[in-house]
Scaffold this motif. Structure first.
Motif, short mmCIF file in Angstrom:
data_model
loop_
_atom_site.label_atom_id
_atom_site.label_comp_id
_atom_site.label_asym_id
_atom_site.label_seq_id
_atom_site.Cartn_x
_atom_site.Cartn_y
_atom_site.Cartn_z
N ILE A 230 0.83 -1.21 0.00
CA ILE A 230 0.00 0.00 0.00
C ILE A 230 0.86 1.26 0.00
N GLY A 231 1.90 1.27 0.82
CA GLY A 231 2.73 2.47 0.94
C GLY A 231 3.73 2.64 -0.17
N ALA A 239 5.64 2.95 3.82
CA ALA A 239 5.36 1.70 4.52
C ALA A 239 4.88 1.96 5.95
N VAL A 240 5.50 2.92 6.62
CA VAL A 240 5.12 3.22 8.01
C VAL A 240 3.74 3.87 8.06
N VAL A 241 3.50 4.83 7.20
CA VAL A 241 2.18 5.50 7.17
C VAL A 241 1.08 4.49 6.86
N ALA A 242 1.34 3.59 5.90
CA ALA A 242 0.36 2.58 5.55
C ALA A 242 0.11 1.62 6.72
N ALA A 243 1.16 1.25 7.44
CA ALA A 243 1.00 0.36 8.59
C ALA A 243 0.14 1.02 9.67
N LEU A 284 1.01 4.30 -2.48
CA LEU A 284 0.71 5.71 -2.22
C LEU A 284 1.94 6.60 -2.30
N PHE A 285 3.08 6.11 -1.82
CA PHE A 285 4.29 6.91 -1.79
C PHE A 285 5.37 6.35 -2.73
#
Length: 293
Positions: A230-231, A239-243, A284-285
């Protein structure tokens, strides 16, 4: 309102567990171009190594640092003796090898330490604080802040250092990197070593919250892979924002969407993957990859 804030706070805490593993997966992918399914098993092995030193009355922070160093060496050895034999071939074969490695490492942990739950000490004190009517444990807050720091350091590594740029170049095109004078083999070993070291930190942060068992990271690995997709495979921040988003949306959906509830909340990350892959396949990123044919 208090319930909503508590759900968000708990979701961020759970999402930090997924993010710890997702960062290690991104690091391997940025360094080697592979998705390492064995990352969860290596994180568990590292946590057990730290646990052994704690049992020998070594201070916790020292035990974790020792585990990080040992994990770095283990990661380099795995790349040199196992993964390198499959590099340059079909990427799917290397991915299957990492799945087999996950099974092997988990089995080794179970053989040596058994399946009993073990209490792993936390770097952060017990207790909690009240924020806008929500109770936030100091352990969760410490894990959250640690993930933020690691995320920023990884982003700085890949975007602002020669080592990071070299690792990215090798993962994109090893042959051209070798022709440019980069030590491809050594850089691949370093990439796997760094990812294993990061896994050691992740395991040490997560073990106090989940209790230490050989299968501790199995569920977290699924969510971490979802967060990476997702990220964006090439974005630590993504990855962190998606988590975090997965953790929060799971909690909110379980309470506020009646037909989902707690039984079906695991479907939330897969619904997000489906939507994101349709609207933005690179994440997303993530960055679009242009391939010359």
């Amino acid at each position: 309102m208090g319930t909503f804030i508590q759900l968000v706070v708990d979701g961020l805490s759970t999402g930090s567990i997924y993010a710890a593993l997702a960062l290690a997966i991104v690091l391997v992918n940025q360094s080697t171009g592979l998705i390492n399914f064995a990352q969860g098993g290596l994180a568990v092995l590292s946590a057990y190594i730290a646990y052994v030193f704690v049992q020998w009355n070594v201070p916790l922070i020292v035990a974790i640092l020792i585990a990080v160093g040992i994990s770095f060496v283990i990661g380099g050895i795995i790349e040199r003796l196992l993964i390198r034999r499959f590099e340059g071939g079909d990427p799917d074969t290397a991915v299957v090898v990492t799945i087999g490695l996950l099974t092997l490492v988990t089995g080794i942990c179970a053989f040596i330490w058994g399946y009993n739950n073990r209490q792993f000490p936390s770097l952060f004190p017990l207790g909690g604080i009240n924020i806008l009517g929500a109770t936030v444990s100091l352990r969760s807050l410490g894990t959250f802040l640690s993930i933020v720091v690691i995320m920023l350091l990884l982003q700085a590594l890949f975007l602002g250092t020669k080592l990071g740029l070299a690792l990215r170049a090798v993962s994109i095109n090893p042959r051209s990197s070798a022709l440019s004078g980069l030590p491809v083999g050594r850089l691949l070993m370093v990439g796997w070593g760094l990812a294993a070291a990061l896994g050691a930190i992740a395991g040490s942060l997560v073990a106090p919250q989940l209790t230490l068992t050989p299968g501790m990271m199995d569920t977290a690995l699924v969510y971490a892979l979802a967060a990476v997709i997702i990220g964006g495979l090439n974005s630590p921040i993504g990855a962190v924002v998606a988590a975090w988003a997965i953790g929060v949306l799971e909690n909110l959906a379980a309470v506020y969407v009646p037909f989902i509830g707690y039984d079906l909340k695991i479907a939330v990350p897969f619904i997000l993957i489906f939507v994101i892959l349709i609207l933005r396949p690179q994440g997303l990123f993530g960055r679009k990859v242009v391939v010359r044919v």
